[in-house]
Design a protein around this motif. Structure first.
Motif, PDB file in Angstrom:
ATOM      1  N   VAL A 151      -5.143  -1.489   4.473  1.00  0.00           N
ATOM      2  CA  VAL A 151      -5.040  -2.947   4.516  1.00  0.00           C
ATOM      3  C   VAL A 151      -6.276  -3.582   3.896  1.00  0.00           C
ATOM      4  CG1 VAL A 151      -4.896  -4.924   6.082  1.00  0.00           C
ATOM      5  CG2 VAL A 151      -3.521  -2.908   6.517  1.00  0.00           C
ATOM      6  N   HIS A 152      -7.412  -2.912   3.997  1.00  0.00           N
ATOM      7  CA  HIS A 152      -8.674  -3.445   3.488  1.00  0.00           C
ATOM      8  C   HIS A 152      -8.662  -3.628   1.965  1.00  0.00           C
ATOM      9  CE1 HIS A 152     -12.921  -4.271   3.280  1.00  0.00           C
ATOM     10  NE2 HIS A 152     -13.111  -3.249   2.463  1.00  0.00           N
ATOM     11  N   ASN A 202      -2.666  -6.335  -5.684  1.00  0.00           N
ATOM     12  CA  ASN A 202      -2.358  -7.561  -6.436  1.00  0.00           C
ATOM     13  C   ASN A 202      -2.798  -8.821  -5.686  1.00  0.00           C
ATOM     14  OD1 ASN A 202      -1.206  -6.031  -8.492  1.00  0.00           O
ATOM     15  ND2 ASN A 202       0.796  -6.065  -7.512  1.00  0.00           N
ATOM     16  N   GLY A 203      -3.930  -8.770  -5.028  1.00  0.00           N
ATOM     17  CA  GLY A 203      -4.479  -9.938  -4.360  1.00  0.00           C
ATOM     18  C   GLY A 203      -3.924 -10.227  -2.978  1.00  0.00           C
ATOM     19  N   GLY A 204      -3.073  -9.366  -2.442  1.00  0.00           N
ATOM     20  CA  GLY A 204      -2.499  -9.604  -1.115  1.00  0.00           C
ATOM     21  C   GLY A 204      -2.215  -8.297  -0.393  1.00  0.00           C
ATOM     22  N   ILE A 205      -1.892  -8.426   0.878  1.00  0.00           N
ATOM     23  CA  ILE A 205      -1.559  -7.249   1.676  1.00  0.00           C
ATOM     24  C   ILE A 205      -0.055  -7.038   1.599  1.00  0.00           C
ATOM     25  CG2 ILE A 205      -1.556  -6.288   4.010  1.00  0.00           C
ATOM     26  CD1 ILE A 205      -3.990  -8.086   4.584  1.00  0.00           C
ATOM     27  N   PRO A 206       0.385  -5.855   1.186  1.00  0.00           N
ATOM     28  CA  PRO A 206       1.824  -5.604   1.127  1.00  0.00           C
ATOM     29  C   PRO A 206       2.456  -5.707   2.522  1.00  0.00           C
ATOM     30  CG  PRO A 206       0.594  -3.861   0.033  1.00  0.00           C
ATOM     31  CD  PRO A 206      -0.392  -4.725   0.711  1.00  0.00           C
ATOM     32  N   LEU A 207       3.659  -6.253   2.574  1.00  0.00           N
ATOM     33  CA  LEU A 207       4.359  -6.445   3.839  1.00  0.00           C
ATOM     34  C   LEU A 207       4.604  -5.116   4.551  1.00  0.00           C
ATOM     35  CD1 LEU A 207       5.741  -8.392   5.778  1.00  0.00           C
ATOM     36  CD2 LEU A 207       7.832  -8.108   4.439  1.00  0.00           C
ATOM     37  N   ASN A 254      -2.232  10.756   8.925  1.00  0.00           N
ATOM     38  CA  ASN A 254      -2.664  11.604   7.813  1.00  0.00           C
ATOM     39  C   ASN A 254      -1.752  11.502   6.599  1.00  0.00           C
ATOM     40  OD1 ASN A 254      -4.964  12.592   9.042  1.00  0.00           O
ATOM     41  ND2 ASN A 254      -3.875  14.298   9.988  1.00  0.00           N
ATOM     42  N   ASN A 255      -0.527  11.035   6.791  1.00  0.00           N
ATOM     43  CA  ASN A 255       0.430  10.980   5.680  1.00  0.00           C
ATOM     44  C   ASN A 255       0.751   9.566   5.211  1.00  0.00           C
ATOM     45  OD1 ASN A 255       1.081  13.838   5.269  1.00  0.00           O
ATOM     46  ND2 ASN A 255       1.775  13.724   7.377  1.00  0.00           N
ATOM     47  N   ILE A 256       0.087   8.567   5.755  1.00  0.00           N
ATOM     48  CA  ILE A 256       0.315   7.197   5.288  1.00  0.00           C
ATOM     49  C   ILE A 256      -0.416   7.006   3.972  1.00  0.00           C
ATOM     50  CG2 ILE A 256      -0.380   4.811   5.734  1.00  0.00           C
ATOM     51  CD1 ILE A 256       0.544   5.118   8.529  1.00  0.00           C
ATOM     52  N   ASN A 257       0.281   6.369   3.055  1.00  0.00           N
ATOM     53  CA  ASN A 257      -0.246   6.147   1.729  1.00  0.00           C
ATOM     54  C   ASN A 257       0.157   4.747   1.290  1.00  0.00           C
ATOM     55  OD1 ASN A 257      -0.944   6.301  -0.993  1.00  0.00           O
ATOM     56  ND2 ASN A 257      -0.383   8.460  -1.103  1.00  0.00           N
ATOM     57  N   THR A 258      -0.562   4.164   0.364  1.00  0.00           N
ATOM     58  CA  THR A 258      -0.174   2.845  -0.128  1.00  0.00           C
ATOM     59  C   THR A 258       1.100   2.912  -0.962  1.00  0.00           C
ATOM     60  OG1 THR A 258      -1.663   3.134  -2.011  1.00  0.00           O
ATOM     61  CG2 THR A 258      -2.495   1.897  -0.111  1.00  0.00           C
ATOM     62  N   GLU A 259       1.469   4.070  -1.412  1.00  0.00           N
ATOM     63  CA  GLU A 259       2.700   4.265  -2.179  1.00  0.00           C
ATOM     64  C   GLU A 259       3.842   4.539  -1.202  1.00  0.00           C
ATOM     65  OE1 GLU A 259       4.880   4.095  -5.437  1.00  0.00           O
ATOM     66  OE2 GLU A 259       2.706   3.944  -5.532  1.00  0.00           O
ATOM     67  N   TRP A 260       4.786   3.593  -1.087  1.00  0.00           N
ATOM     68  CA  TRP A 260       5.842   3.681  -0.082  1.00  0.00           C
ATOM     69  C   TRP A 260       6.754   4.888  -0.299  1.00  0.00           C
ATOM     70  CZ3 TRP A 260       6.960   2.817   4.579  1.00  0.00           C
ATOM     71  CH2 TRP A 260       8.261   2.805   5.037  1.00  0.00           C
TER      72      TRP A 260
END
Length: 130
Positions: A31-32, A36-41, A88-94
């Motif tokens: 989240v930090h 693209n300038g915002g936090i993904p939903l 451990n498996n969370i990634n910014t890529e859904w």
């Protein structure tokens, strides 16, 4: 009026809280760094719903109904294991996170439902209040 009896905090509960601090720190790192300038939903929902709600329901169950039985401790350990797996498996890529997220979203609520269903007293006379 019913006398309120305080419950001591056990080592399993403290370790459980540390596991969730770890999970929150991993998700907060995502989240930090805004995309693209915002936090993904999706990232925000992972943080709010998965981590905080699962922690809340488990902590409420353990504080209110737990009698430190084998069943209660097993459910707590299972939730810890699944939360570490998810963190451990969370990634910014859904597309990478999708399978792990869904597995955790099935495993943890089912475990909590079983704990509440089996572990809560059926008559309200035996319910301890905080």
């Amino acid at each position: 009026m019913k006398k309120i009896i305080a419950k001591p905090v056990g080592m399993f509960e403290l370790f459980y809280d540390l596991v969730f601090v770890y999970a929150i720190s991993k998700i907060t790192a995502m989240v930090h760094h805004p995309v693209n300038g915002g936090i993904p939903l999706v990232t925000l929902l992972q943080f709010l719903i998965v981590v905080l709600q699962i922690w809340l329901f488990q902590a409420l169950y353990f504080n209110r109904y737990s009698q430190n039985r084998y069943f209660d401790i097993t459910g707590l350990l299972f939730n810890m294991f699944v939360m570490v797996y998810l963190a451990n498996n969370i990634n910014t890529e859904w597309r990478i996170t999708f399978q792990h997220f869904n597995l955790a979203m099935v495993a943890m609520p089912v475990d909590l439902i079983m704990q509440y269903w089996i572990g809560t007293p059926k008559d309200e006379e035996n319910v301890s209040t905080l």
